[in-house]
Design a protein around this motif. Structure first.
Motif, PDB file in Angstrom:
ATOM      1  N   ASN A 128      -3.030  -7.676  -9.439  1.00 39.53           N
ATOM      2  CA  ASN A 128      -3.872  -6.635  -8.865  1.00 39.53           C
ATOM      3  C   ASN A 128      -5.029  -7.271  -8.098  1.00 39.53           C
ATOM      4  O   ASN A 128      -5.862  -7.960  -8.684  1.00 39.53           O
ATOM      5  CB  ASN A 128      -4.395  -5.747  -9.997  1.00 39.53           C
ATOM      6  CG  ASN A 128      -4.846  -4.392  -9.520  1.00 39.53           C
ATOM      7  OD1 ASN A 128      -5.989  -4.013  -9.703  1.00 39.53           O
ATOM      8  ND2 ASN A 128      -3.956  -3.641  -8.908  1.00 39.53           N
ATOM      9  N   PHE A 129      -5.072  -7.035  -6.799  1.00 38.50           N
ATOM     10  CA  PHE A 129      -6.072  -7.635  -5.931  1.00 38.50           C
ATOM     11  C   PHE A 129      -6.899  -6.558  -5.245  1.00 38.50           C
ATOM     12  O   PHE A 129      -6.483  -5.398  -5.163  1.00 38.50           O
ATOM     13  CB  PHE A 129      -5.398  -8.508  -4.862  1.00 38.50           C
ATOM     14  CG  PHE A 129      -4.849  -9.808  -5.391  1.00 38.50           C
ATOM     15  CD1 PHE A 129      -5.681 -10.895  -5.606  1.00 38.50           C
ATOM     16  CD2 PHE A 129      -3.494  -9.939  -5.667  1.00 38.50           C
ATOM     17  CE1 PHE A 129      -5.180 -12.089  -6.092  1.00 38.50           C
ATOM     18  CE2 PHE A 129      -2.980 -11.132  -6.157  1.00 38.50           C
ATOM     19  CZ  PHE A 129      -3.830 -12.216  -6.362  1.00 38.50           C
ATOM     20  N   PRO A 130      -8.052  -6.938  -4.704  1.00 37.20           N
ATOM     21  CA  PRO A 130      -8.786  -6.009  -3.844  1.00 37.20           C
ATOM     22  C   PRO A 130      -8.175  -5.967  -2.451  1.00 37.20           C
ATOM     23  O   PRO A 130      -7.442  -6.884  -2.053  1.00 37.20           O
ATOM     24  CB  PRO A 130     -10.191  -6.626  -3.802  1.00 37.20           C
ATOM     25  CG  PRO A 130      -9.929  -8.100  -3.941  1.00 37.20           C
ATOM     26  CD  PRO A 130      -8.747  -8.228  -4.869  1.00 37.20           C
ATOM     27  N   MET A 131      -8.465  -4.914  -1.699  1.00 33.81           N
ATOM     28  CA  MET A 131      -8.125  -4.902  -0.273  1.00 33.81           C
ATOM     29  C   MET A 131      -9.146  -5.807   0.417  1.00 33.81           C
ATOM     30  O   MET A 131     -10.180  -5.363   0.905  1.00 33.81           O
ATOM     31  CB  MET A 131      -8.145  -3.484   0.279  1.00 33.81           C
ATOM     32  CG  MET A 131      -7.074  -2.583  -0.326  1.00 33.81           C
ATOM     33  SD  MET A 131      -7.089  -0.898   0.328  1.00 33.81           S
ATOM     34  CE  MET A 131      -6.389  -1.156   1.964  1.00 33.81           C
ATOM     35  N   ALA A 132      -8.831  -7.078   0.433  1.00 31.84           N
ATOM     36  CA  ALA A 132      -9.775  -8.094   0.887  1.00 31.84           C
ATOM     37  C   ALA A 132      -9.001  -9.344   1.267  1.00 31.84           C
ATOM     38  O   ALA A 132      -7.779  -9.417   1.066  1.00 31.84           O
ATOM     39  CB  ALA A 132     -10.785  -8.415  -0.221  1.00 31.84           C
ATOM     40  N   PHE A 177       0.852  -1.187   0.000  1.00 27.94           N
ATOM     41  CA  PHE A 177       0.000   0.000   0.000  1.00 27.94           C
ATOM     42  C   PHE A 177       0.881   1.228   0.000  1.00 27.94           C
ATOM     43  O   PHE A 177       1.743   1.408   0.861  1.00 27.94           O
ATOM     44  CB  PHE A 177      -0.947   0.031   1.206  1.00 27.94           C
ATOM     45  CG  PHE A 177      -2.086   0.983   1.000  1.00 27.94           C
ATOM     46  CD1 PHE A 177      -3.231   0.570   0.330  1.00 27.94           C
ATOM     47  CD2 PHE A 177      -2.001   2.302   1.409  1.00 27.94           C
ATOM     48  CE1 PHE A 177      -4.266   1.454   0.085  1.00 27.94           C
ATOM     49  CE2 PHE A 177      -3.028   3.197   1.169  1.00 27.94           C
ATOM     50  CZ  PHE A 177      -4.172   2.769   0.506  1.00 27.94           C
ATOM     51  N   THR A 178       0.660   2.110  -0.999  1.00 26.56           N
ATOM     52  CA  THR A 178       1.427   3.342  -1.161  1.00 26.56           C
ATOM     53  C   THR A 178       0.481   4.478  -1.540  1.00 26.56           C
ATOM     54  O   THR A 178      -0.719   4.266  -1.731  1.00 26.56           O
ATOM     55  CB  THR A 178       2.488   3.201  -2.273  1.00 26.56           C
ATOM     56  OG1 THR A 178       1.815   3.161  -3.550  1.00 26.56           O
ATOM     57  CG2 THR A 178       3.327   1.933  -2.102  1.00 26.56           C
ATOM     58  N   ALA A 179       1.040   5.669  -1.672  1.00 25.38           N
ATOM     59  CA  ALA A 179       0.232   6.812  -2.103  1.00 25.38           C
ATOM     60  C   ALA A 179      -0.375   6.585  -3.480  1.00 25.38           C
ATOM     61  O   ALA A 179      -1.399   7.191  -3.818  1.00 25.38           O
ATOM     62  CB  ALA A 179       1.082   8.087  -2.097  1.00 25.38           C
ATOM     63  N   ASN A 180       0.229   5.713  -4.280  1.00 24.32           N
ATOM     64  CA  ASN A 180      -0.335   5.410  -5.592  1.00 24.32           C
ATOM     65  C   ASN A 180      -1.727   4.797  -5.482  1.00 24.32           C
ATOM     66  O   ASN A 180      -2.584   5.018  -6.345  1.00 24.32           O
ATOM     67  CB  ASN A 180       0.599   4.452  -6.338  1.00 24.32           C
ATOM     68  CG  ASN A 180       0.179   4.242  -7.775  1.00 24.32           C
ATOM     69  OD1 ASN A 180       0.071   5.192  -8.536  1.00 24.32           O
ATOM     70  ND2 ASN A 180      -0.060   2.998  -8.149  1.00 24.32           N
ATOM     71  N   ASN A 181      -1.962   4.029  -4.415  1.00 21.76           N
ATOM     72  CA  ASN A 181      -3.290   3.444  -4.222  1.00 21.76           C
ATOM     73  C   ASN A 181      -4.331   4.509  -3.890  1.00 21.76           C
ATOM     74  O   ASN A 181      -5.509   4.366  -4.232  1.00 21.76           O
ATOM     75  CB  ASN A 181      -3.241   2.384  -3.130  1.00 21.76           C
ATOM     76  CG  ASN A 181      -2.280   1.264  -3.478  1.00 21.76           C
ATOM     77  OD1 ASN A 181      -1.171   1.216  -2.951  1.00 21.76           O
ATOM     78  ND2 ASN A 181      -2.670   0.384  -4.389  1.00 21.76           N
ATOM     79  N   PRO A 215      -7.934  -0.958  -5.410  1.00 19.17           N
ATOM     80  CA  PRO A 215      -7.038  -1.979  -5.962  1.00 19.17           C
ATOM     81  C   PRO A 215      -5.636  -1.871  -5.351  1.00 19.17           C
ATOM     82  O   PRO A 215      -5.141  -0.761  -5.108  1.00 19.17           O
ATOM     83  CB  PRO A 215      -7.001  -1.667  -7.462  1.00 19.17           C
ATOM     84  CG  PRO A 215      -8.124  -0.704  -7.704  1.00 19.17           C
ATOM     85  CD  PRO A 215      -8.326   0.034  -6.432  1.00 19.17           C
ATOM     86  N   VAL A 216      -5.018  -3.011  -5.130  1.00 20.96           N
ATOM     87  CA  VAL A 216      -3.660  -3.070  -4.593  1.00 20.96           C
ATOM     88  C   VAL A 216      -2.879  -4.147  -5.336  1.00 20.96           C
ATOM     89  O   VAL A 216      -3.460  -5.055  -5.922  1.00 20.96           O
ATOM     90  CB  VAL A 216      -3.659  -3.378  -3.078  1.00 20.96           C
ATOM     91  CG1 VAL A 216      -4.161  -2.201  -2.271  1.00 20.96           C
ATOM     92  CG2 VAL A 216      -4.481  -4.634  -2.765  1.00 20.96           C
ATOM     93  N   TRP A 217      -1.547  -4.058  -5.299  1.00 20.66           N
ATOM     94  CA  TRP A 217      -0.688  -5.048  -5.924  1.00 20.66           C
ATOM     95  C   TRP A 217      -0.141  -5.983  -4.854  1.00 20.66           C
ATOM     96  O   TRP A 217       0.357  -5.531  -3.819  1.00 20.66           O
ATOM     97  CB  TRP A 217       0.459  -4.372  -6.669  1.00 20.66           C
ATOM     98  CG  TRP A 217      -0.027  -3.555  -7.829  1.00 20.66           C
ATOM     99  CD1 TRP A 217      -0.354  -2.238  -7.822  1.00 20.66           C
ATOM    100  CD2 TRP A 217      -0.277  -4.029  -9.150  1.00 20.66           C
ATOM    101  NE1 TRP A 217      -0.790  -1.854  -9.064  1.00 20.66           N
ATOM    102  CE2 TRP A 217      -0.749  -2.928  -9.904  1.00 20.66           C
ATOM    103  CE3 TRP A 217      -0.136  -5.266  -9.774  1.00 20.66           C
ATOM    104  CZ2 TRP A 217      -1.090  -3.037 -11.241  1.00 20.66           C
ATOM    105  CZ3 TRP A 217      -0.467  -5.376 -11.117  1.00 20.66           C
ATOM    106  CH2 TRP A 217      -0.939  -4.270 -11.834  1.00 20.66           C
TER     107      TRP A 217
END
Length: 362
Positions: free
Chosen positions: A97-101, A43-47, A73-75
């Motif tokens: 690319n996954f969900p925050m889940a 998780f970064t500012a890009n998210n 979305p997150v990597w």
């Protein structure tokens, strides 16, 4: 068993919560579908940019959420825990690319030895990179800390690689100075690393006083200039601006200061949440959005099969060894750890030297 999703209000990113849904039984999955447990993600500012531009760039449609909410979305990495695809076994590890889940159902298609894509109808219409998953079991570059760096920086470094290539393709629009706003951001210092290797280019990092020491420590900027000092920059030679900040007032100051010497003004990111449109009639080159998928398609045609991957791989190999000295990796597990990092990132409270790897699994 239940799955847990982290959701945010699309019109107020400060509002966030968790929801639980029942996991499908393996036998109830659609034919050729996979149930994937999301192990860990960066998780970064890009998210936050993904969330801020979720409607405009269709990021919200990747992972459906309740009305007026979205899933960022997150990597990261996932493990196949149920499979109805004959070529994908339980235990397979995927990067993408996954969900925050905690879980994701993937409708597997185009399965090869190297990867697959999610063919779910709601995920179409976005750039193909967001639906692609690499099969990474046994691949050392995706294991341990190497894997963490991949999740944290590989997608951002791909953007940096494409911007660097675009500028070079256009001979830097006649300039030999490149200004990078939000110079402490991970995309910016990836781009600075690439530009610094081009001996004829002077790389100037624009940053806040709070982040100046970090930006100087990176060693890839020839000059570091505070936002309050940009009017002190020389204007006697052409310059190109790569704007990671997305701050309209800052961009206007730069254009007014450089005037006709501003030969390129590319909008890349949105690290400042105080986003505003451009003032009409700014002097210099008109600010334009850089769209990475267009550059990928153009280079894929020009470089042939595997050309983009080969050149990007070489660039990544020069960049990755520099990361341990530049970043401190911090792990967080469980819903409250995820919520805290999300809100701290949203509100600008994460030091630029930190990289966060998270999991909703306790």
């Amino acid at each position: 068993m239940n799955a847990t999703d982290f959701i945010v209000a699309r019109n107020d990113l400060q509002e966030c919560s968790f929801i639980e849904t029942k996991l499908p039984d393996a036998d109830s999955l659609p034919l050729e579908a996979l149930l994937v447990k999301v192990d860990r993600f960066a998780f970064t500012a890009n998210n936050i940019t993904y969330a801020a531009l979720g409607d405009q760039l269709k990021y919200w449609q990747l992972f459906p959420a309740p009305q007026d909410f979205g899933i960022v979305p997150v990597w990261g990495f996932g493990e196949v825990v149920a499979s109805r695809h004959p070529s994908v076994a339980i235990g397979e590890r995927l990067f993408g690319n996954f969900p925050m889940a905690t879980h994701l159902v993937i409708e597997a298609a185009d399965v090869s030895k190297r990867g697959l894509r999610d063919a779910a109808a709601h995920r179409q219409g976005v750039a193909s990179v967001y639906n692609a998953y690499a099969r990474v079991a046994g691949n050392d570059i995706y294991e341990g800390r190497n894997g963490d760096y991949q999740a944290l920086l590989r997608p951002l470094f791909m953007l940096a690689f494409l911007v660097d290539d675009f500028l070079d393709e256009n001979d830097f629009f006649g300039s030999r100075r490149v200004l990078l706003s939000s110079a402490s951001s991970k995309t910016a210092f990836g781009l600075a690393h690439l530009l610094h290797a081009r001996k004829q280019i002077c790389v100037i990092g624009l940053t806040s006083a709070a982040n100046a020491d970090f930006v100087r420590s990176l060693g890839c900027y020839h000059e570091v200039v505070l936002y309050d000092e940009i009017e002190m920059l020389q204007t006697d030679s052409p310059a190109a601006l790569v704007d990671m900040a997305g701050n309209g007032a800052l961009r206007a100051r730069l254009h007014r200061h450089f005037g006709a010497a501003m030969k390129y003004s590319g909008r890349i990111g949105l690290t400042h949440r105080s986003f505003s449109p451009d003032e009409p009639g700014l002097p210099g080159a008109k600010p334009t959005w850089f769209f990475a998928p267009d550059q990928i398609r153009r280079r894929a045609r020009a470089w042939g099969p595997g050309g983009v991957d080969q050149r990007f791989g070489a660039a990544w190999s020069s960049f990755a060894p520099t990361l341990p000295a530049r970043l401190t990796l911090i792990e967080g597990r469980g819903p409250e750890a995820v919520r805290k990092v999300y809100l701290d990132t949203l509100n600008g409270h994460i030091p630029p030297a930190q990289g966060h790897m998270l999991s909703l699994l306790d």
